[in-house]
Design an enzyme around this catalytic site. Structure first.
Site, mmCIF file in Angstrom:
data_model
loop_
_atom_site.group_PDB
_atom_site.id
_atom_site.type_symbol
_atom_site.label_atom_id
_atom_site.label_comp_id
_atom_site.label_asym_id
_atom_site.label_seq_id
_atom_site.Cartn_x
_atom_site.Cartn_y
_atom_site.Cartn_z
ATOM 1 N N GLU A 279 0.777 -1.182 0.016
ATOM 2 C CA GLU A 279 0.063 0.110 0.144
ATOM 3 C C GLU A 279 0.975 1.472 -0.111
ATOM 4 O OE1 GLU A 279 -3.272 -0.090 -1.410
ATOM 5 O OE2 GLU A 279 -3.785 -1.406 0.428
ATOM 6 N N HIS A 280 0.411 2.242 -0.855
ATOM 7 C CA HIS A 280 1.133 3.496 -1.077
ATOM 8 C C HIS A 280 2.562 3.086 -1.363
ATOM 9 C CE1 HIS A 280 -2.007 6.058 0.438
ATOM 10 N NE2 HIS A 280 -2.348 5.101 1.466
ATOM 11 N N ASP B 151 2.882 2.202 -4.739
ATOM 12 C CA ASP B 151 2.995 2.417 -6.424
ATOM 13 C C ASP B 151 3.490 3.716 -6.843
ATOM 14 O OD1 ASP B 151 0.635 3.858 -5.490
ATOM 15 O OD2 ASP B 151 -0.588 2.978 -7.112
ATOM 16 N N GLY C 174 -17.078 4.761 -3.854
ATOM 17 C CA GLY C 174 -16.282 5.408 -2.753
ATOM 18 C C GLY C 174 -15.872 4.648 -1.705
ATOM 19 N N GLY D 32 -13.202 2.614 -1.880
ATOM 20 C CA GLY D 32 -11.803 2.315 -2.149
ATOM 21 C C GLY D 32 -11.666 0.967 -2.794
ATOM 22 N N SER E 82 -13.845 1.909 -8.055
ATOM 23 C CA SER E 82 -14.931 1.855 -9.068
ATOM 24 C C SER E 82 -14.468 2.753 -10.262
ATOM 25 C CB SER E 82 -16.218 2.494 -8.446
ATOM 26 O OG SER E 82 -16.068 3.700 -7.707
ATOM 27 N N ASP F 57 -4.375 0.729 -9.474
ATOM 28 C CA ASP F 57 -5.846 0.254 -9.840
ATOM 29 C C ASP F 57 -6.120 0.061 -11.100
ATOM 30 O OD1 ASP F 57 -5.722 1.246 -7.232
ATOM 31 O OD2 ASP F 57 -6.772 3.107 -7.241
HETATM 32 C C1 GLA Z 1 -5.161 4.517 -4.143
HETATM 33 C C2 GLA Z 1 -4.580 5.017 -5.464
HETATM 34 C C3 GLA Z 1 -3.400 3.836 -5.871
HETATM 35 C C4 GLA Z 1 -2.672 3.317 -4.518
HETATM 36 C C5 GLA Z 1 -3.521 3.487 -3.365
HETATM 37 C C6 GLA Z 1 -2.533 3.124 -2.098
HETATM 38 O O1 GLA Z 1 -5.944 3.452 -4.456
HETATM 39 O O2 GLA Z 1 -5.435 5.204 -6.469
HETATM 40 O O3 GLA Z 1 -2.797 4.302 -7.023
HETATM 41 O O4 GLA Z 1 -1.656 4.481 -4.393
HETATM 42 O O5 GLA Z 1 -4.265 4.321 -3.072
HETATM 43 O O6 GLA Z 1 -1.979 2.015 -1.949
#
Ligand code: GLA
Length: 371
Positions: free
Chosen positions: A35-36, A38, A115, A117, A120, A165
């Site tokens: 997570e965080h 990318d 909304g 996460g 969508s 995503d």
């Molecule tokens: C959101 C962003 C992704 C990624 C995540 C955290 O989903 O769209 O690109 O940074 O947060 O991992």
């Protein structure tokens, strides 16, 4: 044809009084770990969920219809904050790439929660992109479509997201997670075989509004950029634990999360390859602690879910996606999922939290079209 695709076709017929040329659909995603990372050039491990956005398309005066919002919208020249920003952004990005996009019409239907996460927005972008690629014979490969979708999201919709995503929505395969190297953009499917081990992935949607998330997300990105700059590296992907002593305060905490999270993704892949789900689960818990304490993107609801999972029989649990609300995820034996749901419901009620929603899924296939 999936039910959601049939709904899009039905909506197309009713709105445009003819048969569509083709229908495409793309899934939402859940991130198993990474997570965080990318936007720091690192590693992520998402998989597609079995909830999708479908679009039926044909030739006509360019306009869109959403069966969910029961609303028609023209193609937008610039963003207006509505759902039509996403398909309009794809058309804009394709034209910017030099493609000729003649007029067309499209009807959308989706069941990816909005909304929460679960991406969508990436699903609607990916569905539009794959539909238009097929309708106009653009012959772009999925990786390039994913990059184009991210560009549309960043430059047209003006949301500063990373590549995860859109990549997940386009490239995931059934029964697998996708290890993405967000620098080289190489992606490798990793077999999950959860059903064979009697395991399931349980998602808890906390329904906590993610309205403030854009500000928090951008602030996290900026802190990472400052940390990389101080360390003299291109991105935090290139930093090591021993570099942390050169940082302080916020930058140090954020960098520690990114550095340790990148290692956790690679360890998690190895654990999956040897079908060591206990080790995988422990990495999920460690990821959550790091997101809570170092990256500071958790909420009391997400923490409560993970805490209850930890004291139940769940192998692992963590918040998933950007945080600041949205969803958490647990890896649990299928037969124990019901008991975890009840425990979480009781706890949320006792603490006065919004009533959460739950669903289990098996990793699904990415974007595809049917003629
Ligand atoms: C959101 C962003 C992704 C990624 C995540 C955290 O989903 O769209 O690109 O940074 O947060 O991992």
């Amino acid at each position: 044809m999936r039910q959601i695709e049939q709904r899009a076709v039905q909506a197309y017929r009713e709105q445009f009084l003819e048969e569509p040329v083709l229908v495409a659909s793309a899934p939402g995603r859940v991130n198993l770990i990474g997570e965080h990372t990318d936007y720091n050039g690192g590693f992520v491990l998402p998989c597609a969920i079995d909830k999708r956005v479908a679009v039926a398309v044909g030739h006509g005066d360019t306009q869109f219809y959403s069966a969910d919002f029961q609303e028609r919208c023209p193609l937008l020249e610039k963003r207006d904050g509505s759902w039509a920003d996403y398909p309009s952004g794809i058309v804009w990005a394709m034209k910017e790439r030099g493609f000729d996009i003649p007029s067309f019409q499209g009807a959308f239907a989706g069941d990816v929660p909005l909304g929460s996460g679960l991406s969508s927005s990436a699903a609607i972008e990916a569905a539009t992109a794959i539909a238009l690629d097929a309708l106009f014979h653009l012959e772009m490969v999925k990786k390039d479509l994913a990059v184009l979708c991210q560009h549309a999201e960043n430059a047209f919709v003006r949301v500063n997201s990373g590549i995860m995503d859109q990549y997940a929505s386009l490239l995931c395969q059934a029964g697998t997670a996708l290890l993405i190297d967000c620098r080289s953009l190489e992606a490798k499917p990793i077999t999950l075989n959860l059903a064979g081990a009697d395991l399931t992935l349980l998602i808890c949607d906390t329904y906590v509004s993610r309205e403030l998330s854009a500000t928090g997300y951008n602030a996290r990105r900026e802190a990472c950029e400052r940390a990389a700059h101080t360390l003299g590296v291109r991105e935090l992907r290139d930093a090591h634990l021993q570099d942390l002593e050169k940082l302080s305060g916020e930058e140090r905490k954020r960098a520690r999360h990114v550095i340790t999270e990148n290692s956790r993704v690679l360890e998690a892949v190895q654990a999956l390859q040897r079908q060591d789900f206990d080790a995988f689960g422990q990495l999920m818990y460690a990821s959550h602690r790091s997101l809570r304490d170092d990256y500071e993107v958790s909420t009391p609801e997400l923490d409560a879910f993970v805490e209850i999972a930890l004291h139940s029989s769940a192998l692992g649990a963590r918040l998933t996606g950007a945080g600041f609300g949205g969803c958490a995820l647990a890896l649990i034996r299928s037969e124990d999922a019901g008991a975890l749901v009840l425990d979480v419901q009781h706890c949320f009620e006792a603490r006065g939290f919004t009533r959460p929603e739950f669903f289990s899924f098996q990793p699904a296939v990415g974007a595809e079209f049917v003629t």
